[in-house]
Design a protein around this motif. Structure first.
Motif, PDB file in Angstrom:
ATOM      1  N   ALA A 130       0.548  -1.330  -0.013  1.00  0.00           N
ATOM      2  CA  ALA A 130      -0.126  -0.138  -0.007  1.00  0.00           C
ATOM      3  C   ALA A 130       0.853   1.241  -0.100  1.00  0.00           C
ATOM      4  N   ASP A 131       1.951   1.151   0.968  1.00  0.00           N
ATOM      5  CA  ASP A 131       2.858   2.412   0.695  1.00  0.00           C
ATOM      6  C   ASP A 131       3.579   2.805  -0.665  1.00  0.00           C
ATOM      7  N   LYS A 132       3.843   1.733  -1.022  1.00  0.00           N
ATOM      8  CA  LYS A 132       4.589   1.845  -2.761  1.00  0.00           C
ATOM      9  C   LYS A 132       3.583   2.409  -3.551  1.00  0.00           C
ATOM     10  N   VAL A 133       2.279   1.969  -3.553  1.00  0.00           N
ATOM     11  CA  VAL A 133       1.297   2.440  -4.390  1.00  0.00           C
ATOM     12  C   VAL A 133       1.029   3.965  -3.881  1.00  0.00           C
ATOM     13  N   ILE A 134       0.979   4.172  -2.647  1.00  0.00           N
ATOM     14  CA  ILE A 134       0.882   5.668  -2.331  1.00  0.00           C
ATOM     15  C   ILE A 134       1.864   6.479  -2.791  1.00  0.00           C
ATOM     16  N   VAL A 135       3.286   6.246  -2.665  1.00  0.00           N
ATOM     17  CA  VAL A 135       4.352   6.745  -3.199  1.00  0.00           C
ATOM     18  C   VAL A 135       4.240   7.052  -4.827  1.00  0.00           C
ATOM     19  N   SER A 136       3.984   6.316  -5.516  1.00  0.00           N
ATOM     20  CA  SER A 136       3.619   6.227  -6.999  1.00  0.00           C
ATOM     21  C   SER A 136       2.713   7.339  -7.373  1.00  0.00           C
ATOM     22  N   HIS A 137       1.367   7.279  -6.378  1.00  0.00           N
ATOM     23  CA  HIS A 137       0.548   8.397  -6.745  1.00  0.00           C
ATOM     24  C   HIS A 137       1.082   9.734  -6.459  1.00  0.00           C
ATOM     25  N   SER A 138       1.751   9.909  -5.149  1.00  0.00           N
ATOM     26  CA  SER A 138       2.076  11.181  -4.656  1.00  0.00           C
ATOM     27  C   SER A 138       3.321  11.748  -5.253  1.00  0.00           C
ATOM     28  N   VAL A 139       4.058  11.216  -5.909  1.00  0.00           N
ATOM     29  CA  VAL A 139       5.215  11.772  -6.779  1.00  0.00           C
ATOM     30  C   VAL A 139       4.801  12.400  -8.018  1.00  0.00           C
ATOM     31  N   THR A 140       3.638  12.210  -8.483  1.00  0.00           N
ATOM     32  CA  THR A 140       3.083  12.699  -9.572  1.00  0.00           C
ATOM     33  C   THR A 140       2.486  14.415  -9.063  1.00  0.00           C
ATOM     34  N   LYS A 141       2.484  14.565  -7.775  1.00  0.00           N
ATOM     35  CA  LYS A 141       1.922  15.942  -7.506  1.00  0.00           C
ATOM     36  C   LYS A 141       3.324  16.764  -6.904  1.00  0.00           C
ATOM     37  N   ILE A 142       4.279  16.053  -7.283  1.00  0.00           N
ATOM     38  CA  ILE A 142       5.635  17.130  -6.715  1.00  0.00           C
ATOM     39  C   ILE A 142       6.428  17.363  -8.157  1.00  0.00           C
ATOM     40  N   LYS A 143       6.639  18.740  -8.327  1.00  0.00           N
ATOM     41  CA  LYS A 143       6.993  19.317  -9.383  1.00  0.00           C
ATOM     42  C   LYS A 143       8.540  19.935  -9.026  1.00  0.00           C
ATOM     43  N   ASP A 144       9.320  20.391 -10.214  1.00  0.00           N
ATOM     44  CA  ASP A 144      10.546  20.856  -9.972  1.00  0.00           C
ATOM     45  C   ASP A 144      10.199  22.466  -9.372  1.00  0.00           C
ATOM     46  N   GLY A 145      10.817  22.861  -8.522  1.00  0.00           N
ATOM     47  CA  GLY A 145      10.872  23.912  -7.899  1.00  0.00           C
ATOM     48  C   GLY A 145      10.058  24.178  -6.665  1.00  0.00           C
ATOM     49  N   ASP A 146       9.263  22.935  -6.313  1.00  0.00           N
ATOM     50  CA  ASP A 146       8.267  22.891  -5.318  1.00  0.00           C
ATOM     51  C   ASP A 146       8.832  23.371  -3.890  1.00  0.00           C
ATOM     52  N   ILE A 147       8.263  23.704  -2.947  1.00  0.00           N
ATOM     53  CA  ILE A 147       8.577  23.784  -1.681  1.00  0.00           C
ATOM     54  C   ILE A 147       7.621  23.149  -0.694  1.00  0.00           C
ATOM     55  N   LEU A 148       8.042  22.013  -0.379  1.00  0.00           N
ATOM     56  CA  LEU A 148       7.022  20.995   0.211  1.00  0.00           C
ATOM     57  C   LEU A 148       7.050  20.937   1.812  1.00  0.00           C
ATOM     58  N   LEU A 149       6.084  21.199   2.414  1.00  0.00           N
ATOM     59  CA  LEU A 149       6.000  21.236   3.939  1.00  0.00           C
ATOM     60  C   LEU A 149       5.500  19.958   4.540  1.00  0.00           C
ATOM     61  N   THR A 150       5.962  19.320   5.448  1.00  0.00           N
ATOM     62  CA  THR A 150       5.535  18.344   6.181  1.00  0.00           C
ATOM     63  C   THR A 150       5.696  18.536   7.745  1.00  0.00           C
ATOM     64  N   TYR A 151       4.858  17.877   8.657  1.00  0.00           N
ATOM     65  CA  TYR A 151       4.955  18.272  10.024  1.00  0.00           C
ATOM     66  C   TYR A 151       5.466  16.815  10.557  1.00  0.00           C
ATOM     67  N   GLY A 152       6.497  16.938  11.575  1.00  0.00           N
ATOM     68  CA  GLY A 152       6.756  15.714  12.456  1.00  0.00           C
ATOM     69  C   GLY A 152       7.751  14.738  11.636  1.00  0.00           C
ATOM     70  N   THR A 153       7.166  13.509  11.728  1.00  0.00           N
ATOM     71  CA  THR A 153       7.434  12.610  10.914  1.00  0.00           C
ATOM     72  C   THR A 153       6.666  11.473  10.656  1.00  0.00           C
ATOM     73  N   SER A 154       6.541  10.911   9.085  1.00  0.00           N
ATOM     74  CA  SER A 154       5.682   9.990   8.556  1.00  0.00           C
ATOM     75  C   SER A 154       6.505   9.137   7.865  1.00  0.00           C
TER      76      SER A 154
END
Length: 343
Positions: A130-154
């Protein structure tokens, strides 16, 4: 003021009937590791619980004049009130369902092997794959130049950020952290060691940097049927600030964490951490808290573990079944139940 007494403590609520059944790598030991913080994160907790059940099944022997499916189900039920409160209800439903479906004529050794194999399959399919599938979906939302924010650790967010970097995407990560656990420092070290450009801030400074952020990636402990997300304390603040700055919030959560329960706030049900963790803060002597052991009728310490994020502040929930809006959560829960995965 609303009462906070429904909040539970993972050791206080461990049933006495459980204590008489524990041996080896026991559920009680897992509970203590939950409490101490040695095991944190929804996936790590679920895997530890299921592996503890594997040990119990391995050591189990059917009493005379009883059947394995009924007696073992009764034993497993002893743990339900504890682990359900720890957001493990769906995994327990899966295990009890598998026990109930065992043929009465199946030999005990074969039944135990089957159950242990089913647990391994659940961990692999519902968490690892499931995590591998989520990763494959999520990376499509990341583009060059993005500034991504996350909180804590996941764990799943960390996998997403590392995989995007391996694909050659150029971006910067803002790691937001807070006391008392400062879990974001663990994520920060691993990302920097990987070569990812990072910025580290505490949650009180989030409004000063949110205007630079293009997307927010967060993990989750549970997704409730009204679309709210149950996650580590502080995430609600992060999502509210992101909403105010019109920054998309993407929550990454495995489908086994979807639950039919509804929470409107984080007070009606929560987990309490060690009060000393928030009482003993390094600071000047003049700012020190009063001794918690001293009698004080007007001073209480509540170290909340989880937050409830309102669905209005969440743009997308990324699961192993695709990317869905919070309004689609009840549909997913209903479809899973129809497939008899969790019942």
């Amino acid at each position: 003021m609303r009462s906070v007494y429904p909040l539970f403590h993972p050791v206080i609520y461990l049933p006495a009937s459980v204590l008489s059944f524990l041996s080896g790598v026991s559920v009680f030991q897992v509970g203590l590791q939950y409490l101490s913080g040695d095991i944190s994160g929804g996936n790590a907790r679920c895997i530890a619980m299921l592996q503890a059940f594997q040990e119990i099944i391995k050591d189990y022997s059917t009493p005379p004049e009883k059947t394995l499916s009924r007696d073992l189900t009764a034993k497993i039920s002893s743990y339900v009130s504890f682990f359900t409160e720890c957001n493990m209800g769906n995994a327990i439903r899966f295990l009890k369902n598998r026990i109930a479906k065992l043929p009465l004529t199946m030999p005990e050794s074969e039944a135990k092997t089957t159950l242990q194999s089913d647990i391994d399959q659940f961990i692999n399919e519902k968490i690892v794959v499931a995590d591998k599938v989520i990763v494959s979906h999520s990376v499509t939302k990341i583009k060059d130049g993005d500034i991504l924010l996350t909180y804590g650790t996941s764990s799943v967010v960390e996998m997403i950020l590392q995989h995007a970097y391996e694909l050659g995407k150029q971006y910067r990560v803002v790691v937001v952290d807070s006391r008392p656990k400062l879990e974001g420092q663990l994520l920060l070290r691993r990302l920097v060691a990987k070569g990812i450009t990072c910025t580290y801030i505490h949650i009180n400074a989030i409004s000063y940097i949110m205007h630079e952020v293009t997307r927010v990636f967060l993990g989750a402990s549970a997704v409730l049927s009204n679309g709210t997300v149950y996650s580590q304390v502080g995430t609600a603040c992060v999502t509210m600030v992101a909403h105010a700055f019109q920054v998309p919030v993407l929550v990454c959560c495995e489908a086994y964490k979807f639950h039919e329960r509804v929470h409107l706030d984080s007070i009606c049900s929560n987990e309490l951490g060690d009060p000393d963790a928030i009482a003993n803060i390094p600071c000047g002597k003049e700012l020190s808290f009063p001794d918690r052991g001293a009698k004080s009728e007007n001073l209480q310490f509540f170290n909340l573990i989880y937050d409830v994020m309102p669905s209005d502040y969440i743009s997308t929930i990324i699961t192993d079944y695709g990317m869905v809006p919070p309004t689609s959560v009840p549909v997913i829960v209903r479809e899973y139940r129809r497939e008899h995965i969790w019942i």
